[in-house]
Design an enzyme around this catalytic site. Sequence first.
Site: not given
Ligand code: AP5
Length: 241
Positions: A32, A107, A153, A186, A197
């Site tokens: 994402k 979410r 990552r 991270r 997660r």
């Molecule tokens: P990346 O693009 O970083 O993936 P992502 O989907 O953004 O993963 P996240 O871990 O950031 O998502 P998340 O939803 O857990 O975290 P968030 O910060 O939202 O890609 C991942 C890796 O794969 C990278 O190294 C990239 O290079 C590689 N990659 C990507 N695409 C690829 C491809 N096609 N081929 C090969 N490699 C690839 O949330 C963190 C925390 O915040 C949550 O756990 C929660 O506690 C809180 N939070 C956030 N939003 C909310 C909400 N709405 N409600 C409640 N709590 C929330």
Amino acid sequence: MATLGDGSSGTNAGPSGKIGPLILLGPPGAGKGTQGKRISDRYKIPQISTGDLLRDNVTRETELGRRAKEIMARGELVPDNLVCDMVATRLRQADCQRGYILDGFPRTPAQAGWLEAFLESEFFDKPRDERDGPIVIRMNVDYNLLKMRLTGRRSCPVCNTIYNVHFQPPRVNETCDKDGTKLIQRNDDRAEVITQRLQAYEAQTRPVASFYAAKEQLVTIDADRPMDEVTAMMVWAIEGE
Ligand code: AP5
């Protein structure tokens, strides 16, 4: 399929000339953040990542950050009311006028319901056929690949460029290609937190897809594919035809 040009053609989904809102729905590691950045650059609209906003609050030690810190470290979701208030503040900023990308929000079904009511209230003076509904892209990725993406990552703390030791390594080990800064991992990308997660996604976020599927606003893509192919599928989903 839409032409994959340079994004300057002005093509767009909404009757008002806006893009989206575009909602990126997918498990941790689906890509994402990576794809949100590409789409943001292409269409010149902001990428609003609730994870990034929350981490920023944690770093700045705000009241929200203090409340969210331990919850995030455990891999659980921050309470809906805190996240929705934060998103409302962000969406009212001027740069969202032409559209925006929601990365990691909504979410939970409660967040999806809140967003729907929020968008209705923003559009209350427009006829229904002039309103832009969300485009929701669900990014499907195999479970084992998700774990590899998350454990591999790394990111630059200065310019936020995302790398992956398995799939997209920097030229010099653990060092940002752009500014030479030492890369960081991270706090929640540790094996035990990753499991939590992914469980939170299954239990609380997967039902959000059903919410949008019922409204015929959901497009599902195979995000297992290489990054450029995933971007092309997203552009197709946005531009249609
Ligand atoms: P990346 O693009 O970083 O993936 P992502 O989907 O953004 O993963 P996240 O871990 O950031 O998502 P998340 O939803 O857990 O975290 P968030 O910060 O939202 O890609 C991942 C890796 O794969 C990278 O190294 C990239 O290079 C590689 N990659 C990507 N695409 C690829 C491809 N096609 N081929 C090969 N490699 C690839 O949330 C963190 C925390 O915040 C949550 O756990 C929660 O506690 C809180 N939070 C956030 N939003 C909310 C909400 N709405 N409600 C409640 N709590 C929330």
